[in-house]
Design a protein around this motif. Structure first.
Motif, PDB file in Angstrom:
ATOM      1  N   UNK A  18       0.826  -1.202   0.000  1.00 11.97           N
ATOM      2  CA  UNK A  18       0.000   0.000   0.000  1.00 11.97           C
ATOM      3  C   UNK A  18       0.861   1.253   0.000  1.00 11.97           C
ATOM      4  N   UNK A  19       1.972   1.207   0.700  1.00 12.54           N
ATOM      5  CA  UNK A  19       2.872   2.353   0.721  1.00 12.54           C
ATOM      6  C   UNK A  19       3.427   2.634  -0.679  1.00 12.54           C
ATOM      7  N   UNK A  20       3.800   1.585  -1.387  1.00  9.20           N
ATOM      8  CA  UNK A  20       4.318   1.753  -2.747  1.00  9.20           C
ATOM      9  C   UNK A  20       3.240   2.290  -3.675  1.00  9.20           C
ATOM     10  N   UNK A  21       2.019   1.842  -3.499  1.00 12.93           N
ATOM     11  CA  UNK A  21       0.914   2.360  -4.306  1.00 12.93           C
ATOM     12  C   UNK A  21       0.728   3.856  -4.059  1.00 12.93           C
ATOM     13  N   UNK A  22       0.820   4.261  -2.806  1.00 15.60           N
ATOM     14  CA  UNK A  22       0.683   5.673  -2.469  1.00 15.60           C
ATOM     15  C   UNK A  22       1.818   6.491  -3.098  1.00 15.60           C
ATOM     16  N   UNK A  23       3.034   5.958  -3.060  1.00 14.19           N
ATOM     17  CA  UNK A  23       4.180   6.660  -3.644  1.00 14.19           C
ATOM     18  C   UNK A  23       4.031   6.788  -5.163  1.00 14.19           C
ATOM     19  N   UNK A  24       3.538   5.730  -5.790  1.00 11.82           N
ATOM     20  CA  UNK A  24       3.331   5.774  -7.239  1.00 11.82           C
ATOM     21  C   UNK A  24       2.278   6.818  -7.588  1.00 11.82           C
ATOM     22  N   UNK A  25       1.201   6.846  -6.836  1.00  9.54           N
ATOM     23  CA  UNK A  25       0.137   7.825  -7.071  1.00  9.54           C
ATOM     24  C   UNK A  25       0.674   9.246  -6.947  1.00  9.54           C
ATOM     25  N   UNK A  26       1.486   9.477  -5.920  1.00  8.38           N
ATOM     26  CA  UNK A  26       2.022  10.813  -5.711  1.00  8.38           C
ATOM     27  C   UNK A  26       2.972  11.197  -6.834  1.00  8.38           C
ATOM     28  N   UNK A  27       3.794  10.240  -7.284  1.00  8.70           N
ATOM     29  CA  UNK A  27       4.734  10.539  -8.369  1.00  8.70           C
ATOM     30  C   UNK A  27       3.984  10.902  -9.645  1.00  8.70           C
ATOM     31  N   UNK A  29       0.970  12.155  -9.908  1.00 14.07           N
ATOM     32  CA  UNK A  29       0.348  13.466  -9.729  1.00 14.07           C
ATOM     33  C   UNK A  29       1.374  14.584  -9.844  1.00 14.07           C
ATOM     34  N   UNK A  30       2.553  14.390  -9.248  1.00 13.05           N
ATOM     35  CA  UNK A  30       3.596  15.425  -9.304  1.00 13.05           C
ATOM     36  C   UNK A  30       4.054  15.676 -10.742  1.00 13.05           C
ATOM     37  N   UNK A  48       0.856  11.199 -22.309  1.00 16.82           N
ATOM     38  CA  UNK A  48       2.100  11.940 -22.086  1.00 16.82           C
ATOM     39  C   UNK A  48       2.479  11.959 -20.609  1.00 16.82           C
ATOM     40  N   UNK A  49       1.490  12.038 -19.758  1.00 16.05           N
ATOM     41  CA  UNK A  49       1.760  11.971 -18.317  1.00 16.05           C
ATOM     42  C   UNK A  49       2.341  10.607 -17.963  1.00 16.05           C
ATOM     43  N   UNK A  50       1.727   9.550 -18.490  1.00 14.89           N
ATOM     44  CA  UNK A  50       2.196   8.196 -18.210  1.00 14.89           C
ATOM     45  C   UNK A  50       3.640   8.006 -18.670  1.00 14.89           C
ATOM     46  N   UNK A  51       3.945   8.491 -19.857  1.00 16.04           N
ATOM     47  CA  UNK A  51       5.300   8.343 -20.373  1.00 16.04           C
ATOM     48  C   UNK A  51       6.301   9.093 -19.497  1.00 16.04           C
ATOM     49  N   UNK A  53       6.018   9.842 -16.386  1.00 22.03           N
ATOM     50  CA  UNK A  53       6.093   9.222 -15.058  1.00 22.03           C
ATOM     51  C   UNK A  53       6.638   7.800 -15.108  1.00 22.03           C
ATOM     52  N   UNK A  54       6.903   7.307 -16.318  1.00 23.94           N
ATOM     53  CA  UNK A  54       7.446   5.969 -16.532  1.00 23.94           C
ATOM     54  C   UNK A  54       6.492   4.886 -16.032  1.00 23.94           C
ATOM     55  N   UNK A  55       5.202   5.073 -16.348  1.00 22.90           N
ATOM     56  CA  UNK A  55       4.196   4.059 -16.037  1.00 22.90           C
ATOM     57  C   UNK A  55       3.300   3.900 -17.259  1.00 22.90           C
ATOM     58  N   UNK A  56       2.434   2.915 -17.226  1.00 28.32           N
ATOM     59  CA  UNK A  56       1.497   2.733 -18.332  1.00 28.32           C
ATOM     60  C   UNK A  56       0.281   3.639 -18.138  1.00 28.32           C
ATOM     61  N   UNK A  57      -0.433   3.877 -19.237  1.00 24.71           N
ATOM     62  CA  UNK A  57      -1.665   4.654 -19.142  1.00 24.71           C
ATOM     63  C   UNK A  57      -2.664   3.958 -18.229  1.00 24.71           C
TER      64      UNK A  57
END
Length: 227
Positions: A18-27, A29-30, A48-51, A53-57
């Protein structure tokens, strides 16, 4: 010394997952906030946000139901802070009293939900420039009013169909909007947060004093007993 991540997670009552999920969400958003501030909300895509942030859409949408929530990511926090304040208010207090305290605490901490901070004008310029964000803000205000209505009804033991919880919530939200709207307008005009702060606190105090008077006409427990 900073706490070890595992200990911090335990202190938060969160698992490592859950902590990692929260960190990913914050990254996410930032990163999104930076892109929106630089180029405008409507000119940036979720892909473009996903790219960036280095995550998938898909990961973006796993954390945020809609694009607007990437920028207005504190809506869930607002719902939690306000409803918890009302639910956990002191015995004999009106539902408005803990919200007044909360707004003063947020202002002192320069928390984004308090509406008082030197960086907030840039945030609100992005919102004002986007019809989609302005519409989402209006929806968020309605969501806050609905959540407060339910909390007031539950905490006062209101009967089904009693209009007083809705009226109480609407008045509280209106006071909050008035205070923050006035302060944001001053910040957008170029004033510094430290210069605006005394007027902000005064407006919180006088708005909620007037609100307490109005709520007393509804009877206890909606309005606090006169001192």
């Amino acid at each position: 010394m900073a706490p070890h991540p595992t200990n911090a997670a335990a202190a938060d009552g969160l698992s490592l997952r859950e902590r990692k999920k929260r960190q990913t969400r914050q990254r996410i958003s930032d990163v999104a906030t930076g892109l929106f501030a630089a180029r405008g909300f409507d000119k940036v895509t979720v892909a473009e946000v996903a790219e960036a942030a280095d995550v998938s859409t898909m990961t973006v949408f796993n954390h945020f139901a809609r694009k607007e929530d990437l920028f207005l990511d504190r809506i869930p926090e607002a719902l939690d802070l306000f409803t918890r304040a009302v639910r956990e208010r002191r015995p004999g207090e009106s539902p408005a009293a803990p919200v007044r305290r909360l707004l003063l605490e947020l202002a002192d901490a320069r928390h984004p939900l308090g509406g008082l901070g030197d960086t907030f004008s840039a945030f609100w310029r992005v919102v004002l420039d986007s019809p989609a964000l302005r519409a989402r803000v209006r929806e968020a205000v309605e969501e806050l009013e609905d959540a407060l209505t339910a909390t007031v009804a539950e905490s006062t033991g209101a009967a089904p169909g009693d209009p007083r919880p809705r009226l109480t919530a609407a008045l509280v939200v209106t006071a909050y909007r008035t205070v923050c709207g006035t302060t944001v307008a001053r910040l957008l005009a170029g004033e510094r947060a430290d210069d605006v702060a005394p007027g902000h606190r005064e407006l919180v105090e006088c708005s909620f004093a007037a609100l307490e008077e109005a709520l007393r006409t509804l009877g206890e427990p909606y309005g606090a007993a006169p001192r």
